[in-house]
Enzyme design. Structure first.
Site, PDB file in Angstrom:
ATOM      1  N   CYS A  14      31.526  -4.029 -50.159  1.00  0.00           N
ATOM      2  CA  CYS A  14      31.755  -4.776 -48.916  1.00  0.00           C
ATOM      3  C   CYS A  14      32.747  -4.099 -47.985  1.00  0.00           C
ATOM      4  CB  CYS A  14      32.217  -6.199 -49.241  1.00  0.00           C
ATOM      5  SG  CYS A  14      30.894  -7.238 -49.909  1.00  0.00           S
TER       6      CYS A  14
ATOM      7  N   ASP B 223      22.455 -10.534 -48.666  1.00  0.00           N
ATOM      8  CA  ASP B 223      23.602  -9.632 -48.742  1.00  0.00           C
ATOM      9  C   ASP B 223      23.193  -8.405 -49.532  1.00  0.00           C
ATOM     10  OD1 ASP B 223      26.235  -8.581 -48.683  1.00  0.00           O
ATOM     11  OD2 ASP B 223      27.062 -10.606 -48.742  1.00  0.00           O
TER      12      ASP B 223
ATOM     13  N   THR C 236      29.145 -20.721 -36.609  1.00  0.00           N
ATOM     14  CA  THR C 236      30.451 -21.130 -37.137  1.00  0.00           C
ATOM     15  C   THR C 236      30.915 -20.269 -38.307  1.00  0.00           C
ATOM     16  OG1 THR C 236      29.342 -22.785 -38.519  1.00  0.00           O
ATOM     17  CG2 THR C 236      30.212 -23.526 -36.388  1.00  0.00           C
TER      18      THR C 236
ATOM     19  N   LYS D   7      31.211  -3.126 -44.751  1.00  0.00           N
ATOM     20  CA  LYS D   7      30.793  -4.185 -43.833  1.00  0.00           C
ATOM     21  C   LYS D   7      31.348  -3.953 -42.424  1.00  0.00           C
ATOM     22  CE  LYS D   7      30.508  -9.256 -44.133  1.00  0.00           C
ATOM     23  NZ  LYS D   7      30.879 -10.420 -44.973  1.00  0.00           N
TER      24      LYS D   7
ATOM     25  N   ASP E  21      28.938 -19.376 -44.722  1.00  0.00           N
ATOM     26  CA  ASP E  21      28.499 -18.420 -45.731  1.00  0.00           C
ATOM     27  C   ASP E  21      26.987 -18.276 -45.783  1.00  0.00           C
ATOM     28  OD1 ASP E  21      31.091 -17.697 -47.056  1.00  0.00           O
ATOM     29  OD2 ASP E  21      31.172 -19.866 -47.286  1.00  0.00           O
TER      30      ASP E  21
ATOM     31  N   ASP F  74      33.475 -18.160 -49.805  1.00  0.00           N
ATOM     32  CA  ASP F  74      33.716 -17.103 -50.784  1.00  0.00           C
ATOM     33  C   ASP F  74      34.368 -15.916 -50.082  1.00  0.00           C
ATOM     34  OD1 ASP F  74      31.379 -16.317 -49.437  1.00  0.00           O
ATOM     35  OD2 ASP F  74      30.565 -15.285 -51.180  1.00  0.00           O
TER      36      ASP F  74
END
EC number: 2.7.9.3
Length: 345
Positions: free
Chosen positions: A16, A65, A45, A19, A48, A224
């Site tokens: 990540c 993901d 907003t 990202k 997740d 998360d």
């Protein structure tokens, strides 16, 4: 642990940490405005996952993901990438139903049998939470990446949002931070095998159990912790009525991550996160620059950040410990809005 394939050596950034930064991402998608009354949760907003209502008692939860390798072992990389993708559904309080593979395969540097192991590792995590793999899509890519498109189900009245924490609730973090720093150390061949195994175990552990257990309590918000770091994702939990007051000494982290950060082993994603939050968070003078880096560290398959009553939080943490999920800690509280969205003391 199988390290013969050296997956991390053929990518620029690990997991990540690759990202896109939160500021750039917001600018990129701000003009997209889906309009459908059945959208219960969209991407406006920073939630997740997205939620789309089917009928009065059912809504689908959708997310995807994918990440570049964070470890060299193909099977474990597959497990970590899948755990990372599945986590968004768990953060919403939903159950995983189906998943599909997303693969970019670096044929030049990675043998085909490694891809088979990656997919097997991912499938093991889908099965672990009761989901079913339905297929996927693979392209050839100059860098390896793997992840999932995931569909879950939830009752429309039981969705747990990320930006609705109640004043008086405490904040529980279920996994230690520092994985972005440590996976960067792995990429640079700086980590001993035992510590690599420990990190891999943490990242490969599903947030399924904490998600199921938290639903027994009054939870006002959950998210998360992944690529935007603890601070970036905590910011997404705030609103104009509340401030998150977090004690940096109570945040669980892997000790070696502090040591590596002290020696400037800090991924680019973590530095982008630090830049993004610097004017939105008040770090009190007792918080060192190393702790700031840890708190902003770009996590891969990080824990859940949950807002709940203090007594419930203590019971929740004890329950997790009984199931050998022993990292969870109360790290702060939700207070009325001050001059900043988050205060780190």
């Amino acid at each position: 642990m199988n390290n013969e394939y050296k997956l991390t050596k053929f990518v620029q950034a690990a997991g990540c940490a690759a990202k896109m930064g939160p500021g750039d991402l917001k600018q990129t998608i701000c003009h997209l405005t889906p309009d459908d009354e059945r959208i219960l949760v969209g991407f406006d907003t920073s939630e997740d996952a997205s939620v789309y209502q089917i009928n009065e008692s059912q809504a689908i939860v959708q997310t995807l993901d994918f990440i570049t390798p964070v470890v060299d072992d193909p099977y474990i990389y597959g497990q970590i990438a899948a755990a990372n993708a599945l986590s968004d559904v768990f953060a919403m309080g939903a159950e995983v139903k189906t998943a599909m593979n997303i693969v970019g395969f670096d044929r030049k540097n990675i043998p085909k049998d490694a891809l088979e192991m990656i997919l097997d590792g991912g499938n093991s995590k889908i099965k672990e939470c009761g989901g079913v793999l339905l297929g996927g899509h693979t392209i050839e890519s100059p860098e390896m990446y793997y992840g999932l498109s995931v569909t879950g189900m939830i009752h429309p009245n039981e969705i747990i949002r990320n930006n609705t924490p109640k004043i008086g609730h405490v904040l529980v973090l279920t996994k230690p931070i520092g994985m972005g720093i440590l996976t960067t150390a792995i990429k640079r061949d700086l980590l001993e095998l035992n510590l690599i195994k420990d990190c891999a175990k943490i990242m490969a552990s599903l947030n399924y159990l904490p998600s199921k257990m938290m639903r027994k309590y009054e939870v006002s918000s959950c998210t998360d912790i992944t690529g935007f770091g603890l601070m970036g994702h905590a910011l997404e939990c705030t609103n104009n009525s509340i401030t998150l007051n977090i004690s940096h000494n109570d945040v669980p982290f892997v000790k070696e991550a502090f040591d590596f950060a002290s020696n400037d082993v800090i991924p680019g994603g973590t530095r982008r996160n630090m830049k993004y939050v610097e004017d939105k968070i008040e770090f009190l003078p007792n918080v060192s620059d190393i702790y700031k880096a840890l708190l902003c560290d770009a996590q891969t398959s990080g824990g859940l950040l949950i807002a709940m009553k203090k007594d419930d939080a203590k019971e929740f943490i004890k329950e997790l410990e009984d199931y050998s999920f022993g990292y969870a800690s109360i790290i702060g509280e939700v207070i009325p809005r001050t001059h900043k969205a988050i205060i780190i003391n």
